[in-house]
Design a protein around this motif. Structure first.
Motif, PDB file in Angstrom:
ATOM      1  N   LYS A  13       1.582   4.172  -3.781  1.00 43.10           N
ATOM      2  CA  LYS A  13       1.368   5.593  -3.706  1.00 43.10           C
ATOM      3  C   LYS A  13       2.166   6.205  -4.673  1.00 43.10           C
ATOM      4  CE  LYS A  13      -0.068   5.519   0.927  1.00 43.10           C
ATOM      5  NZ  LYS A  13       0.144   6.055   2.333  1.00 43.10           N
ATOM      6  N   THR A  40      -7.878  -4.731  -1.270  1.00 41.69           N
ATOM      7  CA  THR A  40      -7.887  -5.057  -0.008  1.00 41.69           C
ATOM      8  C   THR A  40      -9.217  -5.646   0.584  1.00 41.69           C
ATOM      9  OG1 THR A  40      -8.531  -2.592   0.641  1.00 41.69           O
ATOM     10  CG2 THR A  40      -6.082  -3.203   0.672  1.00 41.69           C
ATOM     11  N   ASP A  87      -5.661   0.974 -13.482  1.00 41.86           N
ATOM     12  CA  ASP A  87      -6.603   2.017 -14.327  1.00 41.86           C
ATOM     13  C   ASP A  87      -6.885   1.356 -15.833  1.00 41.86           C
ATOM     14  OD1 ASP A  87      -7.255   4.453 -16.058  1.00 41.86           O
ATOM     15  OD2 ASP A  87      -7.703   5.113 -14.119  1.00 41.86           O
ATOM     16  N   GLN A  91      -4.205   0.728  -7.786  1.00 44.81           N
ATOM     17  CA  GLN A  91      -4.682   0.636  -6.462  1.00 44.81           C
ATOM     18  C   GLN A  91      -4.337  -1.027  -6.136  1.00 44.81           C
ATOM     19  OE1 GLN A  91      -9.042   1.534  -5.635  1.00 44.81           O
ATOM     20  NE2 GLN A  91      -9.053   2.076  -7.934  1.00 44.81           N
ATOM     21  N   LEU A  92      -4.124  -1.215  -4.875  1.00 49.22           N
ATOM     22  CA  LEU A  92      -4.019  -2.401  -4.196  1.00 49.22           C
ATOM     23  C   LEU A  92      -5.408  -3.001  -3.793  1.00 49.22           C
ATOM     24  CD1 LEU A  92      -1.855  -4.411  -3.446  1.00 49.22           C
ATOM     25  CD2 LEU A  92      -1.771  -3.477  -1.122  1.00 49.22           C
ATOM     26  N   ASP A 139       1.020   5.799 -10.406  1.00 50.51           N
ATOM     27  CA  ASP A 139      -0.241   6.555 -10.911  1.00 50.51           C
ATOM     28  C   ASP A 139      -1.154   5.362 -11.390  1.00 50.51           C
ATOM     29  OD1 ASP A 139       0.524   9.023 -10.612  1.00 50.51           O
ATOM     30  OD2 ASP A 139       1.361   9.429 -12.462  1.00 50.51           O
ATOM     31  N   GLN A 180       0.798  -1.433   0.118  1.00 49.60           N
ATOM     32  CA  GLN A 180      -0.138   0.046   0.051  1.00 49.60           C
ATOM     33  C   GLN A 180       0.602   1.075  -0.003  1.00 49.60           C
ATOM     34  OE1 GLN A 180      -2.713  -0.946   3.427  1.00 49.60           O
ATOM     35  NE2 GLN A 180      -4.328  -0.632   1.993  1.00 49.60           N
ATOM     36  N   LEU A 196      -2.958  -5.985  -7.792  1.00 48.37           N
ATOM     37  CA  LEU A 196      -3.249  -4.956  -8.119  1.00 48.37           C
ATOM     38  C   LEU A 196      -4.310  -4.553  -9.187  1.00 48.37           C
ATOM     39  CD1 LEU A 196       0.519  -3.913  -9.106  1.00 48.37           C
ATOM     40  CD2 LEU A 196      -0.501  -3.699  -6.935  1.00 48.37           C
TER      41      LEU A 196
END
Length: 387
Positions: A299, A308, A325, A305-306, A302, A295, A322
């Protein structure tokens, strides 16, 4: 196009974390206890399908999961095959299962002579979406003579097999309500979820009969292995009978009372598993620390997201995941990571894309088809080093 500078930093950090130039996706972690137990098997000669470690492994596993019985077998596919069979799945039945799963789930259904019926998943859990399933069954199914019939095929829809994807539990309360509403048998494919909990209760303990895997890349491994889990003593006895070639107990006679399967786990594999089960809490702790580490790392990238755990769950985080986008090309990320020594992979090919299962009945699978374009699994081996 991906930002090479950002991904290079990510790759550098992972290699430093694992202290390796090539980082595998998931490796087993062994120690002195596993060596001690396996050596004991070799020295005593008890290496095959009879031995004290098989019984010990079953008892330790049942206690850890919180079920009355565990039956150890040669792999997770065999476990699910027998779970389906003893739970009451019959030839020509349809079995609801996510199209997002490893092929073993569909194959095990096929081994019983039943037909996989593919359903969609939730973005929240990556597992079966109960609300979408309910709406779908309202449309295509009808209750008749205490059975649920598919109005389009005329076949009985017998069971639903949720799979806890990458160790993240599905919404079990909601799914059990759907099962109650339509008279479906719940059989959990808990292959990936040892150490995962739904509202404080271990996965693999909710269904009538359930299956777990102990393959070499799982949280705990027996090399190759699996287990059938249930709270029904009679079904456990039947599963054990079937997996030991359906041989009727006798001091010397070889009498078999039905077609059985040579699925029993060897003692030497169970010995390895006994040592591994002792370390599960430590493995889970390290995996959750790894989640925090990732996490922090993402960051700096770009469009990534991870994934969760859902709020209702405590996940084992078997494979770190992961979500890209949609502007990022999945295969470009996969190629870049693998070319630079960080093993990564996409989700499994959705079942309805495979030639042998392309004609199976299915609901709308739009969530799975979208996830197929954006999911990347990254190295997930639990280690002691810093967060």
């Amino acid at each position: 196009m991906i930002n090479n500078t950002q991904w290079n930093g990510f790759i550098k950090e992972i290699k430093a974390h694992y202290q390796k130039d090539f980082v595998p996706l998931h490796e087993p972690t062994f120690g002195d206890k596993e060596l001690e137990y396996v050596t004991d098997c070799v020295k005593t000669g008890w290496v095959s399908s009879v031995g004290a470690y098989v019984t010990r492994f079953e008892e330790d596993l049942a206690k850890r999961v919180g079920v009355k019985r565990a039956v150890a077998v040669v792999n997770g596919t065999a476990a699910l095959h027998i779970a389906l069979k003893v739970a009451g799945v019959k030839p020509n039945d349809e079995v609801l299962m996510p199209a997002l799963t490893f092929i073993a789930t569909a194959n095990a259904v096929s081994y019983t002579g039943a037909i996989p019926h593919f359903i969609d998943v939730s973005e929240k859990s990556l597992g079966v979406d109960p609300q979408k399933l309910d709406a779908y069954l309202e449309k295509i199914a009808v209750r008749q003579h205490d059975e649920l019939l598919n109005k389009e095929t005329g076949r009985v829809i017998r069971a639903v097999v949720p799979m806890h994807t990458f160790g993240h539990p599905v919404e079990l309360d909601e799914l059990m309500s759907v099962c109650d509403k339509y008279g479906l048998i719940l059989i959990e494919d808990a292959a990936e979820s040892l150490g995962s909990y739904y509202k404080g209760k271990h996965t693999g303990s909710f269904g009538k009969v359930n299956a777990m895997s102990f393959n070499g890349n799982k949280i705990a491994t027996t090399g190759g292995g699996g287990a059938i889990l249930t709270n029904d003593e009679q079904l456990a006895d039947y599963a054990k009978h079937l997996t030991t070639t359906a041989k009727v107990p006798h001091r010397w006679e070889y009498v078999h009372d039905e077609i059985g399967y040579n699925y029993r786990m060897p003692n030497i594999n169970a010995a390895l598993g006994c040592g591994q089960l002792e370390k599960v809490p430590q493995f889970i702790k390290m995996k959750r620390e790894l989640t925090n580490y990732y996490q922090h790392l993402i960051k700096n990238i770009d469009g990534v997201q991870l994934f969760t755990e859902p709020a209702y769950a405590s996940s084992n985080y078997w494979l770190q995941t992961l979500l890209l986008d949609k502007t990022i090309e999945r295969d470009e990320v996969l190629a870049y990571l693998n070319d630079n020594g960080v093993m990564s992979r996409p989700i499994w090919q959705p079942m309805h894309y495979l030639q042998m299962y392309k004609d199976c009945p299915r609901s709308d699978l739009s969530v799975i088809e979208d996830l197929n374009k954006i999911v990347v699994n990254i190295p997930s081996t639990p280690i002691e080093r810093g967060v």
